[in-house]
Motif scaffolding. Structure first.
Motif, PDB file in Angstrom:
ATOM      1  N   ASP A   1      23.822  36.364  59.294  1.00  0.00           N
ATOM      2  CA  ASP A   1      24.324  36.684  57.961  1.00  0.00           C
ATOM      3  C   ASP A   1      24.946  35.446  57.312  1.00  0.00           C
ATOM      4  O   ASP A   1      26.034  35.015  57.695  1.00  0.00           O
ATOM      5  N   PHE A   2      24.238  34.895  56.326  1.00  0.00           N
ATOM      6  CA  PHE A   2      24.754  33.750  55.554  1.00  0.00           C
ATOM      7  C   PHE A   2      25.187  34.193  54.159  1.00  0.00           C
ATOM      8  O   PHE A   2      25.173  33.402  53.213  1.00  0.00           O
ATOM      9  N   THR A   3      25.571  35.480  54.046  1.00  0.00           N
ATOM     10  CA  THR A   3      26.040  36.006  52.763  1.00  0.00           C
ATOM     11  C   THR A   3      27.527  36.377  52.814  1.00  0.00           C
ATOM     12  O   THR A   3      28.209  36.337  51.808  1.00  0.00           O
ATOM     13  N   SER A   4      27.997  36.761  53.977  1.00  0.00           N
ATOM     14  CA  SER A   4      29.347  37.322  54.194  1.00  0.00           C
ATOM     15  C   SER A   4      29.725  38.305  53.097  1.00  0.00           C
ATOM     16  O   SER A   4      30.839  38.291  52.580  1.00  0.00           O
ATOM     17  N   GLY A   5      28.768  39.176  52.759  1.00  0.00           N
ATOM     18  CA  GLY A   5      29.039  40.220  51.770  1.00  0.00           C
ATOM     19  C   GLY A   5      29.378  39.648  50.409  1.00  0.00           C
ATOM     20  O   GLY A   5      30.259  40.161  49.711  1.00  0.00           O
ATOM     21  N   ILE A   6      28.683  38.576  50.012  1.00  0.00           N
ATOM     22  CA  ILE A   6      28.939  37.816  48.778  1.00  0.00           C
ATOM     23  C   ILE A   6      30.331  37.170  48.849  1.00  0.00           C
ATOM     24  O   ILE A   6      31.233  37.470  48.064  1.00  0.00           O
ATOM     25  N   ALA A   7      30.483  36.292  49.817  1.00  0.00           N
ATOM     26  CA  ALA A   7      31.704  35.480  49.977  1.00  0.00           C
ATOM     27  C   ALA A   7      32.941  36.329  50.253  1.00  0.00           C
ATOM     28  O   ALA A   7      34.036  35.994  49.822  1.00  0.00           O
ATOM     29  N   VAL A   8      32.771  37.416  50.968  1.00  0.00           N
ATOM     30  CA  VAL A   8      33.885  38.326  51.251  1.00  0.00           C
ATOM     31  C   VAL A   8      34.357  38.214  52.700  1.00  0.00           C
ATOM     32  O   VAL A   8      35.531  37.932  52.961  1.00  0.00           O
ATOM     33  N   SER A   9      33.465  38.434  53.646  1.00  0.00           N
ATOM     34  CA  SER A   9      33.850  38.491  55.064  1.00  0.00           C
ATOM     35  C   SER A   9      33.961  37.074  55.639  1.00  0.00           C
ATOM     36  O   SER A   9      33.205  36.676  56.532  1.00  0.00           O
ATOM     37  N   SER A  10      34.928  36.315  55.131  1.00  0.00           N
ATOM     38  CA  SER A  10      35.027  34.897  55.470  1.00  0.00           C
ATOM     39  C   SER A  10      35.468  34.645  56.901  1.00  0.00           C
ATOM     40  O   SER A  10      35.249  33.563  57.439  1.00  0.00           O
ATOM     41  N   LEU A  11      36.102  35.619  57.529  1.00  0.00           N
ATOM     42  CA  LEU A  11      36.464  35.498  58.945  1.00  0.00           C
ATOM     43  C   LEU A  11      35.477  36.246  59.834  1.00  0.00           C
ATOM     44  O   LEU A  11      35.736  36.486  61.014  1.00  0.00           O
ATOM     45  N   GLY A  12      34.340  36.611  59.254  1.00  0.00           N
ATOM     46  CA  GLY A  12      33.292  37.282  60.008  1.00  0.00           C
ATOM     47  C   GLY A  12      33.472  38.781  60.049  1.00  0.00           C
ATOM     48  O   GLY A  12      34.562  39.310  59.785  1.00  0.00           O
ATOM     49  N   HIS A  13      32.394  39.463  60.346  1.00  0.00           N
ATOM     50  CA  HIS A  13      32.429  40.922  60.468  1.00  0.00           C
ATOM     51  C   HIS A  13      33.292  41.331  61.658  1.00  0.00           C
ATOM     52  O   HIS A  13      33.248  40.710  62.723  1.00  0.00           O
ATOM     53  N   CYS A  14      34.061  42.400  61.472  1.00  0.00           N
ATOM     54  CA  CYS A  14      34.857  42.995  62.561  1.00  0.00           C
ATOM     55  C   CYS A  14      35.689  41.953  63.308  1.00  0.00           C
ATOM     56  O   CYS A  14      35.751  41.951  64.540  1.00  0.00           O
ATOM     57  N   ASN A  15      36.327  41.072  62.549  1.00  0.00           N
ATOM     58  CA  ASN A  15      37.149  40.026  63.158  1.00  0.00           C
ATOM     59  C   ASN A  15      38.220  40.664  64.051  1.00  0.00           C
ATOM     60  O   ASN A  15      38.982  41.522  63.597  1.00  0.00           O
ATOM     61  N   PRO A  16      38.298  40.287  65.325  1.00  0.00           N
ATOM     62  CA  PRO A  16      39.206  40.968  66.264  1.00  0.00           C
ATOM     63  C   PRO A  16      40.668  40.971  65.822  1.00  0.00           C
ATOM     64  O   PRO A  16      41.362  41.980  65.981  1.00  0.00           O
ATOM     65  N   LYS A  17      41.153  39.858  65.273  1.00  0.00           N
ATOM     66  CA  LYS A  17      42.547  39.796  64.829  1.00  0.00           C
ATOM     67  C   LYS A  17      42.809  40.801  63.708  1.00  0.00           C
ATOM     68  O   LYS A  17      43.831  41.498  63.693  1.00  0.00           O
ATOM     69  N   LEU A  18      41.852  40.903  62.784  1.00  0.00           N
ATOM     70  CA  LEU A  18      42.010  41.828  61.654  1.00  0.00           C
ATOM     71  C   LEU A  18      41.872  43.274  62.112  1.00  0.00           C
ATOM     72  O   LEU A  18      42.599  44.157  61.637  1.00  0.00           O
ATOM     73  N   VAL A  19      40.939  43.520  63.025  1.00  0.00           N
ATOM     74  CA  VAL A  19      40.767  44.874  63.572  1.00  0.00           C
ATOM     75  C   VAL A  19      42.059  45.336  64.243  1.00  0.00           C
ATOM     76  O   VAL A  19      42.520  46.471  64.051  1.00  0.00           O
ATOM     77  N   SER A  20      42.669  44.447  65.015  1.00  0.00           N
ATOM     78  CA  SER A  20      43.898  44.783  65.723  1.00  0.00           C
ATOM     79  C   SER A  20      45.042  45.059  64.752  1.00  0.00           C
ATOM     80  O   SER A  20      45.771  46.058  64.892  1.00  0.00           O
ATOM     81  N   ALA A  21      45.193  44.191  63.747  1.00  0.00           N
ATOM     82  CA  ALA A  21      46.279  44.363  62.777  1.00  0.00           C
ATOM     83  C   ALA A  21      46.100  45.643  61.965  1.00  0.00           C
ATOM     84  O   ALA A  21      47.064  46.393  61.736  1.00  0.00           O
ATOM     85  N   LEU A  22      44.866  45.911  61.538  1.00  0.00           N
ATOM     86  CA  LEU A  22      44.595  47.112  60.754  1.00  0.00           C
ATOM     87  C   LEU A  22      44.813  48.372  61.587  1.00  0.00           C
ATOM     88  O   LEU A  22      45.407  49.351  61.111  1.00  0.00           O
ATOM     89  N   THR A  23      44.349  48.352  62.832  1.00  0.00           N
ATOM     90  CA  THR A  23      44.519  49.515  63.712  1.00  0.00           C
ATOM     91  C   THR A  23      45.993  49.840  63.922  1.00  0.00           C
ATOM     92  O   THR A  23      46.404  51.005  63.880  1.00  0.00           O
ATOM     93  N   GLU A  24      46.787  48.803  64.081  1.00  0.00           N
ATOM     94  CA  GLU A  24      48.222  49.006  64.262  1.00  0.00           C
ATOM     95  C   GLU A  24      48.838  49.655  63.022  1.00  0.00           C
ATOM     96  O   GLU A  24      49.621  50.600  63.119  1.00  0.00           O
ATOM     97  N   GLN A  25      48.436  49.157  61.839  1.00  0.00           N
ATOM     98  CA  GLN A  25      48.982  49.720  60.599  1.00  0.00           C
ATOM     99  C   GLN A  25      48.456  51.133  60.339  1.00  0.00           C
ATOM    100  O   GLN A  25      49.169  51.981  59.786  1.00  0.00           O
ATOM    101  N   LEU A  26      47.225  51.406  60.743  1.00  0.00           N
ATOM    102  CA  LEU A  26      46.644  52.742  60.572  1.00  0.00           C
ATOM    103  C   LEU A  26      47.499  53.823  61.240  1.00  0.00           C
ATOM    104  O   LEU A  26      47.534  54.964  60.794  1.00  0.00           O
ATOM    105  N   ASN A  27      48.177  53.437  62.289  1.00  0.00           N
ATOM    106  CA  ASN A  27      49.008  54.384  63.029  1.00  0.00           C
ATOM    107  C   ASN A  27      50.455  54.410  62.544  1.00  0.00           C
ATOM    108  O   ASN A  27      51.292  55.080  63.149  1.00  0.00           O
TER     109      ASN A  27
END
Length: 413
Positions: free
Chosen positions: A51-77
């Motif tokens: 993927d050389f589109t990153s969702g039109i310059a959006v997913s700049s840290l890559g899809h399902c970035n582990p750090k972001l997944v972890s932070a979001l999961t923590e906040q979800l709870n």
């Protein structure tokens, strides 16, 4: 309408389902992505894509970035949504991070780039009306610009194809030629409330702004009392090799808009400005239900924390140089196919030569068939906007696949 059933969340869907039930505002690819990690993506059939589109310059840290997944999961709870009768800790931390990292004193959060620009333009008009009077209301933008899809922002964008059929359009909006200082001088007079510009035009063909042009806009705004708005929805959050592109030009705007990469795919937009200007948006003068919610703010805070590091931004420039070198060689090997590659950081445009004008989509489709996802910027430019974490190996693989795609098209001619 079909009644909801227990199979509603698992029923089979295909690309045909889009044509059956969605409003046809897009013409998406034939394949349907179902899973992604970093710059790797897989469709319903299990086929792999780079993927050389990153969702039109959006997913700049890559899809399902582990750090972001972890932070979001923590906040979800903890808490998802509160409404604007309350504030929350993540949005306060995000506002501090952005104001400390930029020229701004104040931040307003919303859900998209269009909303950020809508807010910026409303604020500029309100500032001008309250400080100078209602005669100072005209907005200046650039031809071939793109600022969003609301009626206001699409009118400010300088592409008539996006406004056809939506008339009457909001009045007092004029357009100048991008990178044309004389055009700017003629248009920016005392009745102008705001000048809005992209430091690098994205949808308009990946055209970098000249520093001299951006400085001239700053000077003209200072002379006339107009506010200078930088639309950094696509160029911001590390995309050009700086946290925001204005930092590379030595030109400070009065208002800056940010979105896309700010949430790495989680919807968030931001408008940044100064204390003096922000005071013209009092309680009740503007708002949004979801803007600055704890989930979006948590993701964005972790994005900023990760990207706004000298070594991270230096790597963006290094990756850019590698891709540019590959594209220069590609252009030299196929001089009748391509013009000179251009861009900033990892927002790159490869224009087509006269013989292939209008065929950008043909090249991206050929690349996709080989497992490489690319973008277009108009019909004449192939656009690349890979995640900022792209590796040297992935850059080499993209070059190999693009060359294969080019050969496919050239040999079919």
């Amino acid at each position: 309408m079909n009644a909801m059933t227990e199979t509603a969340t698992t029923r089979p869907v295909t690309r045909q389902t889009f044509d059956d039930v969605l409003v046809p505002t897009y013409a998406p690819a034939a394949m349907v992505p179902v899973r992604a990690s970093g710059l790797d993506l897989w469709d319903q059939s299990g086929k792999h894509y780079l993927d050389f589109t990153s969702g039109i310059a959006v997913s700049s840290l890559g899809h399902c970035n582990p750090k972001l997944v972890s932070a979001l999961t923590e906040q979800l709870n903890k808490v998802w949504h509160l409404g604007n009768g309350y504030t929350n800790e993540p949005v306060l931390r995000l506002a501090l991070a952005l104001t400390e990292a930029t020229f701004a004193d104040r931040a307003f959060f919303c859900n998209s780039g269009a909303e950020a620009n809508e807010g910026a333009l409303k604020l500029a008009r309100k500032y001008a009306h309250e400080k100078f009077g209602p005669h100072k209301s005209r907005i200046i933008s650039c031809l071939s610009s793109f600022h969003g899809r609301t009626l206001f922002t699409v009118s400010v964008g300088g592409q008539p194809k996006y406004t056809e059929g939506f008339e009457p359009l909001p009045p007092a909006i004029d357009h100048i030629r991008y990178n044309d200082i004389e055009s700017a001088r003629a248009a920016i007079t005392d009745d102008v409330a705001a000048v809005i510009v992209e430091p690098i035009q994205g949808e308009g063909g990946v055209i970098p702004g000249d520093t001299a042009f951006l400085k001239a806009l700053r000077e003209l705004c200072d002379q006339t009392g107009a506010l200078l708005v930088f639309d950094e929805v696509q160029s911001g959050v590390g995309r050009t090799g700086a946290l925001y592109a204005y930092m590379q030009h030595g030109v400070t705007p009065d208002i800056l808009t940010s979105a896309k990469a700010l949430g790495n795919g989680y919807p968030i937009g931001a408008m940044l400005t100064t204390n003096e200007i922000a005071q013209h948006f009092g309680v009740g003068s503007h708002g949004t239900t979801y803007g600055g919610n704890p989930l979006a703010a948590t993701v964005a805070l972790n994005v900023i924390e990760t990207i706004n590091q000298p070594e991270f931004l230096a790597r963006v420039k290094e990756a850019s140089a590698r891709i540019m070198a590959n594209l220069d060689k590609l252009g030299a090997d196929y001089p009748t196919v391509f013009g000179k590659a251009r861009g900033a950081g990892l927002l790159i445009g490869l224009p087509l030569a006269d013989a292939y004008k209008g065929r950008a989509k043909d090249f991206t489709k050929a690349a996709e068939a080989l497992g490489l996802m690319l973008l277009i910027a108009g019909t004449d430019v192939i656009r690349m906007a890979p995640a900022l974490i792209v590796s040297d190996e992935q850059i080499a693989e993209a070059d190999r696949l693009l060359r294969q795609a080019v050969e496919t098209i050239v040999n079919a001619a």
